[in-house]
Design an enzyme around this catalytic site. Structure first.
Site, PDB file in Angstrom:
ATOM      1  N   GLY A   1      -6.979  -0.617 -10.671  1.00  9.86           N
ATOM      2  CA  GLY A   1      -7.394  -0.996  -9.312  1.00  9.86           C
ATOM      3  C   GLY A   1      -8.724  -0.354  -8.990  1.00  9.86           C
ATOM      4  O   GLY A   1      -9.465   0.070  -9.898  1.00  9.86           O
TER       5      GLY A   1
ATOM      6  N   ALA B   1       0.863  -1.185   0.000  1.00  6.77           N
ATOM      7  CA  ALA B   1       0.000   0.000   0.000  1.00  6.77           C
ATOM      8  C   ALA B   1       0.900   1.237   0.000  1.00  6.77           C
ATOM      9  O   ALA B   1       1.988   1.228   0.595  1.00  6.77           O
ATOM     10  CB  ALA B   1      -0.881  -0.017   1.239  1.00  6.77           C
TER      11      ALA B   1
ATOM     12  N   ASP C   1     -11.200   2.139  -6.002  1.00  7.41           N
ATOM     13  CA  ASP C   1     -11.247   3.515  -5.509  1.00  7.41           C
ATOM     14  C   ASP C   1     -10.099   3.806  -4.539  1.00  7.41           C
ATOM     15  O   ASP C   1      -9.578   4.920  -4.502  1.00  7.41           O
ATOM     16  CB  ASP C   1     -12.585   3.779  -4.817  1.00  7.41           C
TER      17      ASP C   1
ATOM     18  N   GLY D   1     -11.255  -2.966  -9.200  1.00  9.71           N
ATOM     19  CA  GLY D   1     -11.401  -2.925  -7.753  1.00  9.71           C
ATOM     20  C   GLY D   1     -12.715  -3.517  -7.309  1.00  9.71           C
ATOM     21  O   GLY D   1     -13.335  -4.306  -8.038  1.00  9.71           O
TER      22      GLY D   1
ATOM     23  N   ARG E   1     -11.299  -8.777   4.103  1.00  9.82           N
ATOM     24  CA  ARG E   1     -10.792  -8.517   2.749  1.00  9.82           C
ATOM     25  C   ARG E   1     -10.750  -9.774   1.890  1.00  9.82           C
ATOM     26  O   ARG E   1     -10.962  -9.731   0.679  1.00  9.82           O
ATOM     27  CB  ARG E   1      -9.389  -7.921   2.834  1.00  9.82           C
TER      28      ARG E   1
END
Ligand SMILES: CCCCCCCCCCCCC/C=C/[C@@H](O)[C@H](COP(=O)(O)O)NC(=O)CCCCC
Ligand SMILES: Nc1ncnc2c1ncn2[C@@H]1O[C@H](COP(=O)(O)OP(=O)(O)O)[C@@H](O)[C@H]1O
Ligand SMILES: [Ca+2]
Length: 589
Positions: A193, A171, A195, A237, A302
């Protein structure tokens, strides 16, 4: 009136497409060809705006399964944007169209290709030559790399774009790269990817621009500099709201074609100031309460992929939380537009075009790209600060409609992409059934603002502060008694005015009264659990664990390779001349 380009570059001749003779015309704006067979009453004209021609090559070119060129000396091939007839989404799907033309002579062929290359150059000043591409391999269903290499890279290659691809390893890898590396020579940055990944790139691009301009982005009083790099989004995404709201479909090929032809869509950005002088940016959602809680819950799941939001949405809904706070907001000019005017911001939106002039009025280079703008904050007295206190299911601020697959019209269906304002949605505490009704309306065409516990305001800035401890305790007590009474936990503004002064210098502190914001003891087994005192903010899918924030909308701070949502209905109105569906007669720029 005809432009110089139109009169200078008009080219007209017979050309063959397959074994059929066509009359072809190239003006400064369009390439058109019509079958010349007089006996056929149904003959069609195909009209391609020059701005939507992807590439022109000599010879008979095939790109699938592998690129091959066969050149007899009399042929040329045109690749262009073709709209698909499928109308399953709010925007239009784009595909690569291809037509091979045969000329009567080599001289004529050379004339056609030369003219086409010339108009292409003149018409598409923003077509990218060099792009920096970031792929998040873990976004959405982990298909970012595959999507890029199989669907996007071949189109970039065809268009002659030189791409530097970085697959992120952690990240903030993309953000840090943008902030630290020399970006000279790049025309744009592409995000593969969702947002969250887009948000990272947004931070990198805005931060880099302010760094180079010597501006302190953390200072809410600073007028930020418009970013010179365009941003392209290849959706890969979970929510892909920024892509959906600016293109109208979640489709990597459509998005790649918008990038290739250098489309340009200005976009408002909200700066969110928090803690000791720090800033985050958002374009889609700054949400406290429900949306913050859903995001925080979803981070634990996730591994579920995009479904984590449905699961977490249900968990958070059942926990029936609400939060106290004070919201102050600076109203935008109500004469310009309203969040309840039932309009939609579509490609070529008049409200946004007029805003360009207004936002850049004091700039020396009025309305042009990359100038700094005076912004809505050059003169705070332009608006009116309002203030409300109470308990909210959620407080949301969005600079755009925030439409997505879950909500095809979005959080605020009449919000504009580039008008320099945001829509503030206050959902007061209510019973679970009422809140479910509110949420459910996002999935239909029913007006989610037409509920007594919901209000929406078009704003230029927002502040949020927590309730003081005494009020918080009182609130929680009345909630757990299930006896919120007539005002739904609404706290009189007078009690907060003093303590807010440090947050809202200049606020007039007007009080809004809420009419029917009643909480009833519905579903008591679920709803009467003690609510945590504070939520977190959902800032474009990133958690911001500082409840007290100040937000300011920066009109048209960045530009995307997009053009807003194309309205299929008005495109179909253009079919009088028997023009095929890939014609954009009203959308030409
Ligand atoms: C009974 C049916 C309830 C349906 C509720 C529908 C409400 C949908 C509103 C969605 C607004 C989305 C705003 C965009 C948020 C994204 O920035 C964020 C991150 O996306 P990504 O990085 O691609 O993962 N997404 C979310 O916060 C998800 C919100 C889901 C709420 C249920
Ligand atoms: N290589 C990586 N490993 C882990 N996280 C990453 C990586 N690259 C980007 N991220 C982060 O992943 C988060 C979610 O990414 P996103 O592409 O928006 O997917 P999703 O839509 O599924 O949430 C972003 O906040 C981004 O900063
Ligand atoms: Ca806006």
């Amino acid at each position: 009136m005809k432009t110089q380009m139109e009169t200078d570059l008009k080219l007209e001749s017979s050309l063959w497409v397959g074994n059929k003779r066509h009359l072809a015309v190239l003006t400064g704006w369009h390439l058109r060809w019509t079958e010349a067979d007089k006996k056929n009453p149904d003959k069609k004209t195909v009209s391609v705006p020059v701005a939507e021609v992807v590439r022109v090559e000599e010879g008979r070119v095939k790109i699938l399964p592998h690129k091959s060129v066969e050149d007899t000396g009399r042929d040329f091939t045109v690749f262009y944007v073709k709209r698909s007839n499928s109308r399953t989404t709010s925007g239009l799907l784009w595909r690569l169209g291809q037509t091979q033309f045969t000329c009567p002579s080599r001289v004529l062929r050379d004339q056609w290709t030369k003219h086409l290359w010339t108009v292409l150059k003149t018409h598409s000043p923003l077509r990218p030559h060099r792009l920096l591409v970031f792929i998040n391999p873990f976004g959405g269903k982990n298909k970012g790399r595959q999507i890029y290499h199989s669907l996007v890279a071949p189109l970039f290659e065809l268009a002659g774009i030189n791409s530097h691809v970085i697959v992120t390893e952690r990240a903030n890898h993309a953000r840090d790269h943008l902030l630290k590396k020399d970006l000279t020579g790049f025309d744009g940055v592409v995000c593969v990817g969702g947002d969250g990944m887009f948000n990272e790139i947004l931070h990198g691009v805005i931060g880099k621009t302010q760094q180079e301009a010597g501006l302190c982005e953390n200072d809410p009083a600073v007028t930020l500099q418009q970013c010179p790099l365009h941003i392209g989004i290849i959706p890969a995404g979970s929510t892909d709201c920024v892509c959906y709201a600016t293109v109208g479909v979640i489709d990597p090929v459509t998005s790649a074609l918008h990038i290739v032809i250098g489309d340009s869509q200005p976009l408002d950005v909200c700066s969110v100031h928090y803690g000791p002088g720090q800033v985050r940016y958002s374009v889609s959602l700054v949400g406290y309460g429900f949306y913050g809680d859903v995001l925080a819950e979803s981070e634990k799941h996730r591994w579920m992929g995009p479904f984590r939001y449905d699961y977490s949405g249900a968990v958070v809904f059942l926990s029936n939380r609400s939060y106290s706070g004070t919201v102050q907001y600076l109203l935008a000019d109500p004469l310009l537009s309203s969040p309840r005017d039932k309009t939609r911001c579509l490609s070529g939106c008049g409200v946004c075009s007029r805003s360009t002039e207004r936002l850049f009025r004091n700039s020396s280079d009025s309305g042009s790209l990359y100038s700094s703008y005076s912004g809505p904050f050059s003169n705070d007295s332009e608006g009116e600060w309002m203030s409300v206190d109470g308990r909210f299911k959620c407080v949301s601020l969005t600079c755009m409609s925030s439409s997505c697959a879950k909500s095809p019209l979005g959080l605020s269906p009449s919000a504009h992409l580039a008008d320099g304002t945001g829509d503030l949605i206050l959902v007061w505490d209510t019973n679970p059934l009422g809140f479910l009704k509110y949420l459910h309306r996002h999935t239909t065409t029913q007006d989610q603002f037409d509920l007594p516990f919901v209000e929406v305001h078009r704003v230029k800035a927002v502040r949020f502060a927590l309730a003081s401890r005494g009020e918080e305790a009182e609130d929680n007590e009345s909630l757990s008694n299930g006896m919120d009474g007539e005002d739904g936990g609404h706290i009189e503004n007078g009690s907060r005015a003093g303590s807010l002064q440090h947050l809202a210098a200049g606020a007039k502190g007007q009080t809004m009264t809420s009419e029917d914001k009643t909480v009833t003891p519905f579903m008591c087994g679920l709803c009467c659990r003690k609510t945590p005192a504070v939520s977190v903010w959902n800032c474009d899918g990133e958690i911001l664990p500082f409840p007290e924030i100040f937000c300011k909308i920066h009109g048209q701070l960045v530009h995307l390779y997009a053009r807003g949502i194309e309205d299929g209905a008005s495109l179909r109105d253009c079919t009088e001349e028997r023009v095929e569906s890939n014609t954009t007669c009203i959308l030409q720029r």
